[in-house]
Scaffold this motif. Sequence first.
Motif, short mmCIF file in Angstrom:
data_model
loop_
_atom_site.label_atom_id
_atom_site.label_comp_id
_atom_site.label_asym_id
_atom_site.label_seq_id
_atom_site.Cartn_x
_atom_site.Cartn_y
_atom_site.Cartn_z
N ASP A 110 -22.67 -72.80 -6.62
CA ASP A 110 -21.95 -72.75 -5.35
C ASP A 110 -21.91 -71.22 -4.25
OD1 ASP A 110 -21.39 -75.15 -5.23
OD2 ASP A 110 -19.02 -74.95 -5.48
N HIS A 111 -22.05 -70.18 -5.39
CA HIS A 111 -21.92 -69.29 -4.62
C HIS A 111 -23.15 -68.34 -4.76
CE1 HIS A 111 -17.70 -70.13 -5.49
NE2 HIS A 111 -17.24 -68.97 -4.65
N GLY A 112 -24.22 -68.93 -5.08
CA GLY A 112 -25.54 -68.19 -5.36
C GLY A 112 -25.50 -67.07 -6.20
N HIS A 113 -24.96 -67.08 -7.24
CA HIS A 113 -24.74 -66.07 -8.44
C HIS A 113 -25.87 -66.53 -9.50
CE1 HIS A 113 -21.47 -64.52 -6.26
NE2 HIS A 113 -20.81 -65.08 -6.87
N VAL A 114 -26.46 -65.79 -10.27
CA VAL A 114 -27.07 -66.06 -11.36
C VAL A 114 -26.37 -66.29 -12.68
CG1 VAL A 114 -29.34 -65.65 -12.61
CG2 VAL A 114 -29.21 -65.38 -10.27
N LEU A 115 -26.22 -67.38 -13.27
CA LEU A 115 -25.33 -67.07 -14.42
C LEU A 115 -26.23 -67.29 -15.64
CD1 LEU A 115 -22.72 -67.94 -16.03
CD2 LEU A 115 -23.38 -70.45 -15.93
N ARG A 116 -25.67 -66.11 -16.56
CA ARG A 116 -26.50 -66.02 -17.86
C ARG A 116 -25.55 -66.26 -19.16
NH1 ARG A 116 -30.19 -60.91 -17.47
NH2 ARG A 116 -27.91 -60.07 -17.72
N LEU A 117 -25.75 -67.43 -19.68
CA LEU A 117 -25.03 -67.60 -20.98
C LEU A 117 -25.62 -67.19 -22.23
CD1 LEU A 117 -25.33 -70.95 -19.19
CD2 LEU A 117 -23.17 -70.38 -19.77
N GLU A 131 -30.92 -70.49 -10.04
CA GLU A 131 -31.38 -70.48 -11.34
C GLU A 131 -30.21 -70.00 -12.30
OE1 GLU A 131 -33.23 -66.40 -12.77
OE2 GLU A 131 -34.07 -66.70 -10.57
N VAL A 132 -30.61 -70.23 -13.71
CA VAL A 132 -29.56 -69.91 -14.81
C VAL A 132 -30.37 -69.21 -15.83
CG1 VAL A 132 -29.71 -72.41 -15.57
CG2 VAL A 132 -27.66 -71.22 -16.03
N GLY A 133 -29.79 -68.72 -16.71
CA GLY A 133 -30.68 -68.15 -17.70
C GLY A 133 -29.67 -68.15 -19.16
N VAL A 134 -30.46 -67.97 -20.25
CA VAL A 134 -29.73 -67.93 -21.69
C VAL A 134 -30.32 -66.77 -22.33
CG1 VAL A 134 -29.30 -70.27 -21.67
CG2 VAL A 134 -31.41 -69.65 -22.49
N ILE A 135 -29.42 -66.26 -22.99
CA ILE A 135 -29.83 -65.05 -23.91
C ILE A 135 -29.39 -65.47 -25.43
CG2 ILE A 135 -29.28 -62.59 -24.33
CD1 ILE A 135 -28.74 -62.20 -21.37
N SER A 136 -30.70 -65.65 -25.94
CA SER A 136 -30.50 -66.48 -27.28
C SER A 136 -30.68 -65.26 -28.78
CB SER A 136 -31.49 -67.44 -27.28
OG SER A 136 -31.59 -68.17 -26.32
N SER A 137 -29.78 -64.52 -28.49
CA SER A 137 -30.19 -63.20 -29.26
C SER A 137 -30.06 -63.79 -30.74
CB SER A 137 -29.08 -62.14 -28.98
OG SER A 137 -28.30 -62.12 -27.76
N VAL A 138 -29.39 -64.96 -30.85
CA VAL A 138 -29.08 -65.05 -32.53
C VAL A 138 -29.90 -66.47 -32.70
CG1 VAL A 138 -27.43 -66.46 -34.01
CG2 VAL A 138 -26.51 -64.60 -32.34
N THR A 139 -30.37 -67.31 -31.90
CA THR A 139 -31.22 -68.57 -32.60
C THR A 139 -32.67 -68.33 -32.05
OG1 THR A 139 -30.83 -69.43 -30.22
CG2 THR A 139 -29.20 -70.18 -32.36
N ALA A 140 -32.99 -67.20 -31.21
CA ALA A 140 -34.26 -66.90 -30.74
C ALA A 140 -34.49 -65.51 -30.51
CB ALA A 140 -34.84 -67.73 -29.74
N PRO A 141 -34.24 -64.53 -31.54
CA PRO A 141 -34.25 -63.18 -31.39
C PRO A 141 -35.65 -62.75 -30.73
CG PRO A 141 -34.08 -63.73 -33.50
CD PRO A 141 -34.17 -64.89 -32.89
N PHE A 142 -35.33 -61.44 -29.68
CA PHE A 142 -36.36 -60.85 -29.04
C PHE A 142 -36.85 -59.45 -29.20
CE2 PHE A 142 -32.53 -61.85 -26.81
CZ PHE A 142 -31.97 -60.81 -26.44
N CYS A 143 -36.49 -59.18 -30.65
CA CYS A 143 -36.94 -58.07 -30.97
C CYS A 143 -38.32 -57.30 -30.55
CB CYS A 143 -36.99 -57.67 -32.43
SG CYS A 143 -34.99 -58.17 -32.94
N GLY A 144 -39.40 -58.46 -30.62
CA GLY A 144 -40.47 -58.03 -30.21
C GLY A 144 -40.68 -57.36 -28.98
N ASP A 145 -40.04 -57.55 -28.09
CA ASP A 145 -40.02 -57.02 -26.83
C ASP A 145 -38.98 -56.06 -26.29
OD1 ASP A 145 -42.54 -58.64 -25.94
OD2 ASP A 145 -41.19 -60.58 -25.73
N CYS A 146 -37.99 -55.72 -27.38
CA CYS A 146 -37.25 -54.99 -27.02
C CYS A 146 -37.60 -53.57 -26.47
CB CYS A 146 -36.30 -54.83 -28.27
SG CYS A 146 -34.69 -54.02 -27.85
N SER A 147 -37.26 -53.04 -25.53
CA SER A 147 -37.71 -51.98 -25.11
C SER A 147 -36.69 -50.91 -24.50
CB SER A 147 -38.69 -52.12 -23.79
OG SER A 147 -38.10 -52.71 -22.86
#
Length: 342
Positions: free
Chosen positions: A189-196, A252-268
Amino acid sequence: MNPVTPTRDLLGRPLRDLRVSVTDRCNFRCRYCMPKETFGPGFRFLPRAEILAFEEITRVVEAASSLGVTKVRLTGGEPLLRRDLPALVGMLAALPGVSDLAMTTNGALLARWAEELAQAGLQRVTVSLDSVDPEVFRLMNGVGLPIEPVLEGIEAAVQAGLGPIKLNAVIRRGLNEGGILELANYARDHGHVLRLIEYMDVGESHGWKMEEVVPSAEVLALIGTSWPLERAEPHHSADVAQRYRYRDGAGEVGVISSVTAPFCGDCSRLRLTADGRLHTCLFARQGHDLRPRLRAGVDRQELIEELRGLWAARADRYSELRASQTQRPAALGKPEMSYLGG
Ligand code: SAM
Ligand code: SF4
Ligand code: SF4
């Protein structure tokens, strides 16, 4: 402008992103971060003399920018508790290598500061908002603070040109999972990008349990039943959020799946704590203490070489290791999220 000489770690990951914690103090006591039982009246926060001065922070950021850091994010604790924060923002915004200057805040003091921060050169704000239900919000912040100041802070940030605002929500089983659709609705409603964000086992104080993690796949399935989603491309390879577009065009909406799909390979990402330690991973037990060298008058080139050496030796990939084992890797003495800055 001094030339940038990009540097890579042992796994070939470039250094691009620096999170700067400006204080370890906070006006909230979120249970997943600073539970009251640990961070009570007797807790010893960093004494003032141990906290880096703005000039010292700026020197570190400048050195990091000459090794490839372009994105800088101010965090804490609660960054808005640091006195005179706009002055630091101004100093960092003036560094030619820093093209993206952002802040993560709980938003409670944002209405007071948004305009001044924007004037000083802050570009974007992320506000942590775990629920739009006033009762759940009160419960989760641990100090009974009402939600209104935070919603006003978000509005003030939009007015100051700090949008589009990202809203970060850590979802914890049994606590705020029932409010996911309401949060998504508010953001749409407010045009914000939610990241869960999946609840992570950073630190030692919150008694993390895998059962309390709500997997991103579950969150996406739930949102998709109300508003169908389609995958969107990441903004860049080091983007930690997986992005999805609402098919009806409502953002849009985003998810940050640090536990179930870790992204260490791209961690800069490198982290600088308020007392001047550099951490190459959220789960690294010890940071590299820069403060003595900074206060002993290390020169710019030496500082750059120190950072380069630290990054070149980096092999951290804790979340991937955790995911590949049935148990958490040994973890005693891990520093807390409020110290590291998230
Ligand atoms: N106080 C500011 C705030 O809350 O936005 C900045 C610091 S806070 C440590 C940064 C981020 O870390 C917040 O978005 C918070 O939700 C997140 N965080 C804290 N503890 C966490 C945990 N155990 N798992 C996942 N995210 C966490
Ligand atoms: Fe404070 Fe942010 Fe941690 Fe909550 S998540 S206790 S607001 S530092
Ligand atoms: Fe980066 Fe460490 Fe998190 Fe992996 S576990 S994504 S290396 S901070």
